[in-house]
Design an enzyme around this catalytic site. Structure first.
Site, PDB file in Angstrom:
ATOM      1  N   SER A 146       0.858  -1.192   0.000  1.00  0.00           N
ATOM      2  CA  SER A 146       0.000   0.000   0.000  1.00  0.00           C
ATOM      3  C   SER A 146       0.889   1.235   0.000  1.00  0.00           C
ATOM      4  CB  SER A 146      -0.841  -0.005   1.280  1.00  0.00           C
ATOM      5  OG  SER A 146      -1.359   1.284   1.591  1.00  0.00           O
ATOM      6  N   TYR A 159      -3.441  -0.729   9.968  1.00  0.00           N
ATOM      7  CA  TYR A 159      -3.311  -0.972   8.528  1.00  0.00           C
ATOM      8  C   TYR A 159      -1.923  -0.515   8.068  1.00  0.00           C
ATOM      9  CZ  TYR A 159      -4.585  -0.804   3.540  1.00  0.00           C
ATOM     10  OH  TYR A 159      -4.634  -0.987   2.170  1.00  0.00           O
TER      11      TYR A 159
END
Ligand code: GCO
Length: 255
Positions: A146, A159
């Site tokens: 990400s 996350y």
């Protein structure tokens, strides 16, 4: 260019979390390049619908319904694939969840759930796949990172930490498994138009920020991950290891 450099015919790819979103798009792209696909998810109906759609397009699609955070279920799923004579040549560790909450309010249980789903599962599924790839002397592992593999954003700490871990797990896999003919790399999607991000897309201020902060001035589409996925799943990347390719419209390249 050598023939078949990006050809996946004869290969089988397991894509975790592939009944929708980025995983579904990458699965379709790998199938388009010739791979047979093992679709994975935890909802049997959604998984069956995704597999039916892929078969309708003439692709080979198997269904593996298991929770990537359940170590025993992962082992059992690979045992079933072994029994069915299905060897996983390509693993895409895509399964992941998002949880947006300030850390001071965040329950440890929610922290753990994100870490288990987004990071530990990539290790557990990767270990099962590598145990079978090593004797064969070849394999491709594509972890999904990400923007948060590089930068933090407030309110998504678990996350962010998990995706940072994905970058370093990818390098750890390369450190141990490259000698066995396995290439372990990662893809770092930018802000993509997925269900997970719908709340952000629908927020006019966040939508404007993404479009202003991204040099390409737009959100990415899931299918825009296909090129990097096929590259990292194919012979074209046989001497690429431990790398992360950002498909982010240039966001990480600029201030
Ligand atoms: C968020 C988003 C991001 C994107 C993606 C960016 O809340 O900021 O969910 O995490 O989904 O991971 O690379």
């Amino acid at each position: 260019m050598p023939a078949g450099l990006f050809e996946l015919t004869g290969q089988t790819a397991l894509v975790t979390g592939s009944s929708r979103g980025l995983g579904r798009a990458m699965a379709e792209g790998l199938a388009d390049a010739g791979a047979a696909i093992v679709l994975n998810g935890t909802d049997p109906d959604r998984l069956a619908a995704a597999a039916g759609g892929m078969r309708g397009r003439g692709f080979i699609a198997h269904e593996a319904c298991f929770d990537v955070t359940d170590e025993a279920a992962v082992a059992a799923a690979f045992a079933r694939l072994d029994g069915d004579g299905i060897a996983v040549d390509i693993l895409v560790n895509n399964a992941g969840i998002q949880w947006r909450q300030p850390m001071v309010d965040l329950a440890t249980a929610d922290w753990r759930r994100v870490m288990e789903t987004n990071l530990t599962s990539a290790f557990v599924v990767g270990r099962e796949a590598a145990r079978r790839m090593i004797p064969r002397g070849r394999g491709k592992i594509v972890n999904v990172g990400s923007l948060m593999s590089e930068l933090a954003r407030a309110t998504i700490a678990p996350y962010t930490v998990a995706k940072g871990g994905i970058k370093m797990l990818t390098r750890a896999m390369a450190a141990e498994w490259a000698q066995h003919g396995i290439q372990a790399n990662a893809i770092g999607p930018g802000y993509m138009l997925t269900d997970m991000n719908q709340a952000l897309v629908d927020d006019p201020a966040f939508d404007a920020w993404v479009k202003g902060r991204t040099p390409s001035r737009r959100w990415g589409r899931p299918e825009e991950l296909i090129g990097a996925s096929v590259f990292l799943a194919s012979a074209a990347s046989d001497y690429v290891n431990g790398q992360i390719i950002y498909v982010d419209g240039g966001m990480l390249a600029v201030l």
